[in-house]
Write a protein that holds these residues in place. Sequence first.
Motif, short mmCIF file in Angstrom:
data_model
loop_
_atom_site.label_atom_id
_atom_site.label_comp_id
_atom_site.label_asym_id
_atom_site.label_seq_id
_atom_site.Cartn_x
_atom_site.Cartn_y
_atom_site.Cartn_z
N ASP A 1 -5.87 -0.53 -5.67
CA ASP A 1 -7.03 -1.40 -5.58
C ASP A 1 -8.12 -0.80 -4.69
O ASP A 1 -9.21 -1.35 -4.60
CB ASP A 1 -6.63 -2.78 -5.06
N ASP A 2 -7.83 0.31 -4.04
CA ASP A 2 -8.85 1.01 -3.26
C ASP A 2 -9.71 1.92 -4.15
O ASP A 2 -10.50 2.71 -3.66
CB ASP A 2 -8.24 1.81 -2.11
N HIS B 1 -2.90 5.18 0.31
CA HIS B 1 -3.82 4.21 -0.28
C HIS B 1 -4.24 3.21 0.79
O HIS B 1 -3.47 2.89 1.70
CB HIS B 1 -3.16 3.48 -1.45
N ASN B 2 -5.46 2.67 0.65
CA ASN B 2 -5.97 1.68 1.59
C ASN B 2 -5.88 0.26 1.05
O ASN B 2 -6.42 -0.67 1.65
CB ASN B 2 -7.43 1.99 1.95
N ALA B 3 -5.25 0.10 -0.09
CA ALA B 3 -5.08 -1.22 -0.72
C ALA B 3 -3.82 -1.16 -1.58
O ALA B 3 -3.16 -0.12 -1.67
CB ALA B 3 -6.30 -1.57 -1.56
N THR C 1 -8.79 4.40 -6.04
CA THR C 1 -8.42 5.82 -6.04
C THR C 1 -7.15 6.02 -6.85
O THR C 1 -6.33 5.11 -6.99
CB THR C 1 -8.17 6.37 -4.61
N ARG D 1 0.81 -1.23 0.00
CA ARG D 1 0.00 0.00 0.00
C ARG D 1 0.84 1.27 0.00
O ARG D 1 0.36 2.35 0.33
CB ARG D 1 -0.99 0.02 1.17
#
Length: 135
Positions: free
Chosen positions: A85-86, A64-66, A88, A42
């Motif tokens: 993958d979040d 990022h959260n993913a 964004t 991430r």
Amino acid sequence: MEHHRAPPPGRPLPVLAGHSDVVISVAFSGDGRLLASGSYDRSARLWDTGDVRHPALRAVLTGHNAAINAVTFAPGGRNVVTGGDDRTARLWQTDPGRAVTEACATSAPAIRRSEWARYFPGLDYRPPCEGVSSK
């Protein structure tokens, strides 16, 4: 135009360590002086590759959260874009000093002495943007 000399053939290049998981995307800036890497951990990292024998970590980009599965440089190399993958996409400055200057120029109002005392009791008053020019 400055030219960078590649290392002699057959000589291994340094390993750029730091990510804690698989790196799935890399990109060089147009001038070849920066390398961005994106990872399942991430984070994205910016490396100064001006000296290919001694690359240096310039910045770790988190938010990022993913997993970050795409990195690319904007034309001119002053920004890098990451996609994760979040779902964004994020735009980052490649020059941390310029990022600080812009953040300080757009943040208002500056933290007052009373707020500092409330949130940071016992610490001397030191506003984070004091002394940063807003060019």
